[in-house]
Design a protein around this motif. Structure first.
Motif, PDB file in Angstrom:
ATOM      1  N   GLU A 257       0.811  -1.506   0.128  1.00 18.48           N
ATOM      2  CA  GLU A 257       0.208   0.474   0.137  1.00 18.48           C
ATOM      3  C   GLU A 257       0.549   1.750  -0.367  1.00 18.48           C
ATOM      4  OE1 GLU A 257      -2.453  -0.121   3.435  1.00 18.48           O
ATOM      5  OE2 GLU A 257      -3.507  -1.976   3.081  1.00 18.48           O
ATOM      6  N   SER A 258       1.816   1.480   0.909  1.00 20.22           N
ATOM      7  CA  SER A 258       2.863   2.207   0.793  1.00 20.22           C
ATOM      8  C   SER A 258       3.497   2.923  -0.148  1.00 20.22           C
ATOM      9  CB  SER A 258       3.471   1.808   1.757  1.00 20.22           C
ATOM     10  OG  SER A 258       4.856   1.034   1.236  1.00 20.22           O
ATOM     11  N   ALA A 259       3.622   1.762  -1.659  1.00 26.07           N
ATOM     12  CA  ALA A 259       4.500   1.904  -2.751  1.00 26.07           C
ATOM     13  C   ALA A 259       5.962   1.879  -3.200  1.00 26.07           C
ATOM     14  CB  ALA A 259       4.020   2.992  -3.490  1.00 26.07           C
ATOM     15  N   VAL A 260       6.437   1.884  -1.838  1.00 25.83           N
ATOM     16  CA  VAL A 260       7.372   2.316  -1.777  1.00 25.83           C
ATOM     17  C   VAL A 260       8.392   1.351  -0.581  1.00 25.83           C
ATOM     18  CG1 VAL A 260       8.023   4.673  -3.020  1.00 25.83           C
ATOM     19  CG2 VAL A 260       7.693   4.770  -0.541  1.00 25.83           C
ATOM     20  N   VAL A 261       9.691   0.860  -1.175  1.00 27.11           N
ATOM     21  CA  VAL A 261      10.019  -0.316   0.950  1.00 27.11           C
ATOM     22  C   VAL A 261      10.220   1.126   2.374  1.00 27.11           C
ATOM     23  CG1 VAL A 261      12.194  -1.003   1.399  1.00 27.11           C
ATOM     24  CG2 VAL A 261      11.476  -1.348  -0.810  1.00 27.11           C
ATOM     25  N   THR A 262       9.574   0.531   3.275  1.00 30.07           N
ATOM     26  CA  THR A 262       9.565   1.249   4.501  1.00 30.07           C
ATOM     27  C   THR A 262      10.283   0.382   5.455  1.00 30.07           C
ATOM     28  OG1 THR A 262       7.510   0.730   4.766  1.00 30.07           O
ATOM     29  CG2 THR A 262       8.083   2.878   3.593  1.00 30.07           C
ATOM     30  N   LEU A 263      10.558   1.239   6.702  1.00 37.38           N
ATOM     31  CA  LEU A 263      10.872   0.236   7.684  1.00 37.38           C
ATOM     32  C   LEU A 263       9.889   0.873   8.991  1.00 37.38           C
ATOM     33  CD1 LEU A 263      14.760   0.917   8.336  1.00 37.38           C
ATOM     34  CD2 LEU A 263      13.259  -0.795   7.372  1.00 37.38           C
ATOM     35  N   SER A 264       9.284  -0.319   9.727  1.00 31.33           N
ATOM     36  CA  SER A 264       9.383  -0.277  10.763  1.00 31.33           C
ATOM     37  C   SER A 264       9.850   0.327  12.166  1.00 31.33           C
ATOM     38  CB  SER A 264       8.138  -0.936  11.302  1.00 31.33           C
ATOM     39  OG  SER A 264       6.872  -0.726  10.014  1.00 31.33           O
ATOM     40  N   ILE A 265      10.670   0.165  13.164  1.00 28.62           N
ATOM     41  CA  ILE A 265      11.231   0.678  13.904  1.00 28.62           C
ATOM     42  C   ILE A 265      10.523   0.538  15.322  1.00 28.62           C
ATOM     43  CG2 ILE A 265      12.749   1.909  14.878  1.00 28.62           C
ATOM     44  CD1 ILE A 265      13.823   3.324  12.324  1.00 28.62           C
ATOM     45  N   GLY A 266      11.325   0.117  16.454  1.00 30.59           N
ATOM     46  CA  GLY A 266      10.857   0.196  18.310  1.00 30.59           C
ATOM     47  C   GLY A 266      12.076   0.239  18.425  1.00 30.59           C
ATOM     48  N   ALA A 267      11.922   1.556  18.705  1.00 32.34           N
ATOM     49  CA  ALA A 267      13.612   2.468  19.402  1.00 32.34           C
ATOM     50  C   ALA A 267      13.162   2.171  21.334  1.00 32.34           C
ATOM     51  CB  ALA A 267      13.532   3.396  19.167  1.00 32.34           C
ATOM     52  N   LEU A 268      14.266   1.860  22.027  1.00 27.17           N
ATOM     53  CA  LEU A 268      14.144   1.919  23.834  1.00 27.17           C
ATOM     54  C   LEU A 268      15.054   2.617  24.236  1.00 27.17           C
ATOM     55  CD1 LEU A 268      12.669   0.761  26.235  1.00 27.17           C
ATOM     56  CD2 LEU A 268      14.016  -1.608  26.415  1.00 27.17           C
ATOM     57  N   LEU A 269      15.253   3.474  25.206  1.00 27.04           N
ATOM     58  CA  LEU A 269      16.048   3.493  25.925  1.00 27.04           C
ATOM     59  C   LEU A 269      15.909   3.556  27.228  1.00 27.04           C
ATOM     60  CD1 LEU A 269      17.672   6.411  25.676  1.00 27.04           C
ATOM     61  CD2 LEU A 269      16.716   8.141  27.198  1.00 27.04           C
ATOM     62  N   ILE A 270      17.506   3.408  28.217  1.00 23.94           N
ATOM     63  CA  ILE A 270      17.318   2.094  28.951  1.00 23.94           C
ATOM     64  C   ILE A 270      18.090   3.216  30.075  1.00 23.94           C
ATOM     65  CG2 ILE A 270      18.154   0.757  30.443  1.00 23.94           C
ATOM     66  CD1 ILE A 270      17.547  -0.912  27.712  1.00 23.94           C
ATOM     67  N   THR A 271      18.089   3.681  31.079  1.00 26.94           N
ATOM     68  CA  THR A 271      18.557   4.771  32.193  1.00 26.94           C
ATOM     69  C   THR A 271      19.736   4.089  32.811  1.00 26.94           C
ATOM     70  OG1 THR A 271      16.657   4.584  33.694  1.00 26.94           O
ATOM     71  CG2 THR A 271      16.736   6.464  31.999  1.00 26.94           C
ATOM     72  N   PRO A 272      20.379   4.104  33.522  1.00 27.90           N
ATOM     73  CA  PRO A 272      20.903   3.651  34.836  1.00 27.90           C
ATOM     74  C   PRO A 272      21.281   2.870  35.563  1.00 27.90           C
ATOM     75  CG  PRO A 272      22.471   5.861  34.066  1.00 27.90           C
ATOM     76  CD  PRO A 272      20.887   5.781  33.132  1.00 27.90           C
TER      77      PRO A 272
ATOM     78  N   ARG B 139       2.844   0.521  10.084  1.00 22.85           N
ATOM     79  CA  ARG B 139       4.032   0.609   9.733  1.00 22.85           C
ATOM     80  C   ARG B 139       4.677   1.596   9.306  1.00 22.85           C
ATOM     81  NH1 ARG B 139       1.633  -3.776   7.900  1.00 22.85           N
ATOM     82  NH2 ARG B 139       2.179  -6.165   9.118  1.00 22.85           N
ATOM     83  N   ASN B 140       6.231   1.637   8.731  1.00 26.89           N
ATOM     84  CA  ASN B 140       6.607   2.390   8.477  1.00 26.89           C
ATOM     85  C   ASN B 140       6.316   4.221   9.614  1.00 26.89           C
ATOM     86  OD1 ASN B 140       8.216   4.525   6.584  1.00 26.89           O
ATOM     87  ND2 ASN B 140       6.009   5.479   5.442  1.00 26.89           N
ATOM     88  N   GLN B 141       6.810   3.618  10.759  1.00 24.61           N
ATOM     89  CA  GLN B 141       6.864   4.550  11.991  1.00 24.61           C
ATOM     90  C   GLN B 141       7.848   3.862  12.911  1.00 24.61           C
ATOM     91  OE1 GLN B 141       2.882   4.075  14.285  1.00 24.61           O
ATOM     92  NE2 GLN B 141       1.676   3.217  12.665  1.00 24.61           N
TER      93      GLN B 141
END
Length: 495
Positions: free
Chosen positions: A425-440, A466-468
């Motif tokens: 549906e997006s018509a182009v190749v995209t990424l889905s991303i999971g990002a996690l920040l870990i504090t001390p 997706r794509n987010q």
């Protein structure tokens, strides 16, 4: 059986056996040669002593002249041969064919006949009686005639006494060394009696022989001295050989033992460059240098293989093996420095559909292009791995959640900006991303838990269209609870 021995033991035993055989053989050969030389010398000396007498004996035997054989000067000459114990002369007269048999014994210090007959004794005795009767005859009282008769009578009495003495000695004396019947030149050595028996032929016409027995006690004493000397020399040779064997064995085996101990280590950390065997010019030096070269080649190949295993062949990024080796270490190092740690897990959207539509060849191109785009969006010190077919992980030491979101967004946009056509549906190749920040402060959090949380955020992004990016922060002291369902929901995530 030989397999039970070490090389050191086998070399020592084999060399020792060889040395023992050589020393025993050489000592026996030398002993035999030395002893034979001494015996031959003793025989030659005995023959040289008898040879001048043989001429006189032969002449006396040829004329059957007992007077010459038994005269006092002859007896004295035999007695002066200090080592002569016994002498036997046997022969035949050259004129009458009568036998001649005379003996000498140092024990009796005299020479006597062994062929005296009773008839001879009777004849001489009768002659004695005749001479005595002639002396009593008044007709023989003339002074000159009387003196002549007394002289003949005295000689006849001496002859009779000699014959009777020879008879007594012949009947009472039996030599311990019976004369040989052979007339040829020969000698024998009797060890039990310690005597040397020499036989020489007479040189008269009808022949005969002289059979002499010499005392050889000194010769056998010399034999014992030869044996002791050779035994001492053999012992010294054995000691010297043992020292040489030990030295040679150590020279050969010790370097091999050192090489064996060195190579019994992990080849990756093996270093034999300091071994002195590398500077030897013999076969062990060649072996050591060959082993050193082989070790260096093996280590080079291992480095190449390690690099190949650490690097993803398609994208050039660090691969799964490198991720396993370095990810947790990087996480622990960041925690140790009391810094914020960021983990970004991303996945190409609808990649299976892309492969099904455009083929795996085009899929590999997309993965490579995506990897380059992700890498270009990261900072210099960030780590990036390809851990699966279309899945990538980035590890960061980050300042704050905003900086993490910025990097993640830059990664997403870099891939989208490639504008690779897609049938989705997006018509182009995209990424889905999971990002996690870990504090001390999240000290109980392990890297495995952190990855699971980031992976859950990735699935949240996919479920959200997706794509987010789905981003979260962990800062509490407790580790997150384990996920209870397959939808990979996360708890205690602060958005």
């Amino acid at each position: 059986m030989l397999k039970r021995f070490t090389i050191n033991q086998l070399l020592f035993v084999s060399h020792l056996m060889l040395v023992l055989v050589l020393i025993a053989g050489m000592s026996a050969s030398r002993y035999q040669s030395e002893w034979e030389s001494r015996v031959n010398y003793a025989n030659e000396r005995a023959e040289r002593t008898l040879t001048p007498l043989v001429r006189d004996f032969s002449a006396a035997v040829a004329g059957r002249n007992y007077a010459n054989l038994m005269m006092p000067s002859q007896n004295e000459a035999l007695f002066n041969i200090g080592e002569l114990l016994f002498l036997d002369i046997q022969g035949k007269s050259d004129y009458s064919e009568n036998s001649v048999s005379v003996r000498y014994s140092r024990e009796h210090m005299t020479v006597w006949r062994t062929d005296v007959t009773q008839d001879e004794i009777n004849d001489v005795s009768a002659r004695k009686n005749t001479l005595m009767a002639a002396l009593d005859n008044p007709e023989n009282q003339d002074k000159v005639r009387n003196r002549k008769l007394n002289f003949v009578l005295n000689k006849t009495v001496d002859d009779l006494n000699a014959l009777q003495k020879s008879t007594r000695l012949s009947s009472s004396f039996t030599p311990r060394w019976p004369p040989s019947s052979h007339s040829e030149k020969a000698f024998q050595l009797h060890q039990e009696d310690e005597v040397l028996i020499v036989q020489l032929p007479l040189i008269n016409k009808n022949g005969g022989h002289v059979w002499a027995v010499f005392d050889a006690a000194n010769l056998f004493t010399l034999k014992q001295q030869i044996f002791i000397t050779l035994a001492i020399e053999a012992f010294v040779a054995l000691c010297v050989s043992l020292l040489l064997i030990i030295g040679v064995t150590h020279w050969l085996v010790a370097p091999l033992s050192r090489l064996a101990k060195r190579i019994d280590h992990d080849i990756e950390h093996l270093d034999i460059s300091d071994l002195e065997e590398l500077r030897r010019n013999d076969e062990i030096g060649v072996l050591a240098r060959g082993l050193h070269t082989l070790t260096l080649k093996a280590q080079t190949q291992m480095k190449i293989l390690r690099h190949q295993s650490d690097t993803d062949a398609l994208t050039g990024l660090a691969g799964r093996h490198s991720y396993t080796e370095h990810a947790d270490a990087f996480f622990q190092a960041t925690r140790a420095e009391n810094k914020l740690f960021g983990i970004v897990v991303c996945d190409i959207d609808h990649f299976k559909a892309f492969n099904d539509t455009f083929g795996h060849g085009r899929g590999d191109v997309v993965i490579k292009s995506t990897a380059n785009a992700i890498l270009s969006a990261l900072r210099k010190d960030d780590l990036c791995f390809r851990i699966g077919g279309e899945e990538f992980v980035a590890l960061l030491q980050i300042e704050n959640a905003s900086a993490l979101e910025t990097v993640a967004e830059r990664m997403r946009c870099s891939v989208e900006d490639l504008a690779i056509p897609h049938a989705a549906e997006s018509a182009v190749v995209t990424l889905s991303i999971g990002a996690l920040l870990i504090t001390p402060s999240a000290s109980a959090m392990s890297f495995s838990d952190a990855f699971d949380e980031a992976d859950s955020l990735l699935y949240r992004a996919k479920r959200s269209g997706r794509n987010q990016i789905a981003i979260g922060t962990l800062q509490d002291q407790k580790p997150p609870p384990r996920k209870e369902s397959s939808d990979r929901k996360t708890t205690e995530i602060m958005d």
